[in-house]
Design a protein around this motif. Sequence first.
Motif, short mmCIF file in Angstrom:
data_model
loop_
_atom_site.label_atom_id
_atom_site.label_comp_id
_atom_site.label_asym_id
_atom_site.label_seq_id
_atom_site.Cartn_x
_atom_site.Cartn_y
_atom_site.Cartn_z
N LEU A 142 81.79 49.94 82.50
CA LEU A 142 81.92 48.49 82.46
C LEU A 142 80.59 47.84 82.08
O LEU A 142 79.53 48.20 82.59
CB LEU A 142 82.37 47.96 83.83
CG LEU A 142 83.83 48.19 84.20
CD1 LEU A 142 84.10 47.69 85.62
CD2 LEU A 142 84.77 47.51 83.21
N GLY A 143 80.67 46.90 81.16
CA GLY A 143 79.48 46.17 80.74
C GLY A 143 78.68 46.83 79.64
O GLY A 143 77.68 46.26 79.19
N MET A 144 79.09 47.99 79.17
CA MET A 144 78.33 48.68 78.12
C MET A 144 78.35 47.86 76.83
O MET A 144 79.40 47.46 76.34
CB MET A 144 78.89 50.07 77.86
CG MET A 144 78.14 50.82 76.77
SD MET A 144 78.71 52.51 76.54
CE MET A 144 77.79 53.34 77.85
N THR A 145 77.17 47.60 76.30
CA THR A 145 77.03 46.77 75.11
C THR A 145 77.29 47.56 73.83
O THR A 145 77.15 48.78 73.80
CB THR A 145 75.62 46.18 75.04
OG1 THR A 145 74.66 47.27 75.06
CG2 THR A 145 75.35 45.28 76.22
N CYS A 146 77.66 46.86 72.79
CA CYS A 146 77.83 47.44 71.46
C CYS A 146 76.70 46.90 70.59
O CYS A 146 76.75 45.75 70.13
CB CYS A 146 79.19 47.08 70.88
SG CYS A 146 79.50 47.84 69.27
N ASP A 147 75.66 47.69 70.39
CA ASP A 147 74.46 47.23 69.68
C ASP A 147 73.97 48.28 68.70
O ASP A 147 72.88 48.84 68.87
CB ASP A 147 73.36 46.85 70.68
CG ASP A 147 73.25 47.84 71.84
OD1 ASP A 147 73.97 48.87 71.83
OD2 ASP A 147 72.45 47.60 72.75
N PRO A 148 74.77 48.58 67.67
CA PRO A 148 74.42 49.65 66.73
C PRO A 148 73.19 49.32 65.90
O PRO A 148 73.10 48.26 65.30
CB PRO A 148 75.67 49.77 65.85
CG PRO A 148 76.30 48.41 65.91
CD PRO A 148 76.03 47.90 67.29
N VAL A 149 72.24 50.23 65.90
CA VAL A 149 71.02 50.06 65.14
C VAL A 149 71.31 50.05 63.65
O VAL A 149 72.01 50.93 63.13
CB VAL A 149 70.01 51.18 65.50
CG1 VAL A 149 68.77 51.09 64.61
CG2 VAL A 149 69.61 51.08 66.97
N CYS A 150 70.83 49.04 62.97
CA CYS A 150 71.04 48.86 61.52
C CYS A 150 72.52 48.72 61.16
O CYS A 150 72.90 48.90 59.99
CB CYS A 150 70.42 50.01 60.72
SG CYS A 150 68.62 50.09 60.83
N GLY A 151 73.36 48.42 62.15
CA GLY A 151 74.78 48.28 61.88
C GLY A 151 75.47 49.59 61.55
O GLY A 151 76.59 49.58 61.02
N LEU A 152 74.84 50.71 61.87
CA LEU A 152 75.40 52.03 61.57
C LEU A 152 76.05 52.62 62.82
O LEU A 152 75.59 52.39 63.94
CB LEU A 152 74.32 52.98 61.07
CG LEU A 152 73.56 52.57 59.81
CD1 LEU A 152 72.37 53.50 59.58
CD2 LEU A 152 74.49 52.61 58.60
N VAL A 153 77.08 53.42 62.64
CA VAL A 153 77.74 54.08 63.77
C VAL A 153 76.99 55.39 64.05
O VAL A 153 77.53 56.48 63.93
CB VAL A 153 79.22 54.34 63.48
CG1 VAL A 153 79.96 54.76 64.75
CG2 VAL A 153 79.87 53.09 62.91
N GLN A 154 75.70 55.25 64.41
CA GLN A 154 74.85 56.41 64.61
C GLN A 154 74.05 56.30 65.91
O GLN A 154 74.24 57.10 66.84
CB GLN A 154 73.91 56.59 63.41
CG GLN A 154 74.66 56.90 62.12
CD GLN A 154 73.76 57.14 60.92
OE1 GLN A 154 72.56 57.40 61.06
NE2 GLN A 154 74.32 57.05 59.73
N ILE A 155 73.16 55.32 66.00
CA ILE A 155 72.36 55.11 67.22
C ILE A 155 72.81 53.80 67.85
O ILE A 155 72.76 52.76 67.18
CB ILE A 155 70.85 55.04 66.90
CG1 ILE A 155 70.36 56.34 66.27
CG2 ILE A 155 70.05 54.75 68.16
CD1 ILE A 155 68.90 56.27 65.80
N PRO A 156 73.27 53.83 69.11
CA PRO A 156 73.37 54.94 70.07
C PRO A 156 74.75 55.61 70.10
O PRO A 156 75.03 56.40 71.00
CB PRO A 156 73.12 54.23 71.40
CG PRO A 156 73.80 52.91 71.22
CD PRO A 156 73.58 52.53 69.76
#
Length: 402
Positions: free
Chosen positions: A324-338
């Motif tokens: 619960l509460g886990m953010t969606c914050d993909p680095v460079c908009g890529l589905v890689q990190i994190p």
Amino acid sequence: MKSIRELFRIGTGPSSSHTMGPRNAAERFLAKHPDASSFQVTLYGSLAATGKGHMTDVAILDTLEPHAPVEILWKPHIFFPFHPNGMTFKSLDADKKVTDEWTVFSVGGGALAEEGHDDQETPDVYSMNKMSEIMYWCERTGRSYWEYVEQCEGPEIWEYLAEVWQTMKEAIARGLDAEGVLPGPLNLRRKASSYYIRSKGYKESLRSRGLVFAYALAVSEENAAGGKIVTAPTCGSCGIVPAVLYHLQKARDFSDAKILRALATAGLVGNIVKFNASISGAEAGCQAEVGVACSMASAAASQLFGGSPAQIEYAAEMGLEHHLGMTCDPVCGLVQIPCIERNAYAAARALDANMYSAFTDGHHRVSFDKVVEVMKQTGHDLPSLYKETSEGGLAKHYEPME
């Protein structure tokens, strides 16, 4: 609720909401206007903010451009109230006059919604859409969750789930064999192969955990590279369910029939969340993707180990509650990190949730349905910075290596 066929979608990565959904929308619009002289597509909100990293433009251009020129407009700061993944398609004639216009939303898992209506015009196949209702049905009839799936979907669902399972296994095999760097500016090296090899050098308990990591990494890296995967429930969380099921089949010699039943249970869990809340990171954060996938895998594992309906529900509840509460914050908009690492870690947590529930009688204070309700509200309360816009969190503070 609709068929779990619409949850387990076979396709290519890297994103179900940002790649598969827009491609699907482009195909539908093209089918209506095959003779258009040109097209204009406007992307809004999260689709525009991370669309280039997720290859949204590539998916649309690959579909429309062979037929007519395409102009793509990016408007990342315009959010529709219905959903952050909005897009408007326009067809134009030879005089640049608009002949038709269609606004549609990519609501997660490759699904589309138009003006508040569900994806496509497919019928509902499930009469019950709450875990508590289905669990009561199981306890009253002596049947299990997968039997409810079979009752609603018909016996032909097993043929489809067999194709899903085969696709998942093939993605693991390709991912374990592949090496090198994933596409994109991060220059992120694939890790699945090395994790698999290193895990073989450990004793049983550590080897088991290392293999689970390797399988989840394998599928997630295949997705990041645009490979063929199954949404479970999304592309960004596609490594968790196959990693858990593949590991348990290899380690415990479960038959394919048992694996397919576990897949049916996992699909039912994901379907309940999709119907009552969201499986879209752009709408509810990563809790709606990795959290839901962990919940699905937890329930599937409990199913395999003979968990009661109450224990399976408890495993599913823990898998989601503790994301619960886990953010969606993909680095460079890529589905890689994190994203890739989260798949590996959540696969391990799913096995822990199953183990924890197995030590109980399945009775607990916070129900799965309550956690789904809380997840929906939490997603609503999360600022847009943390819902697949790459404007906050890890994406904002990441410093690329020189």
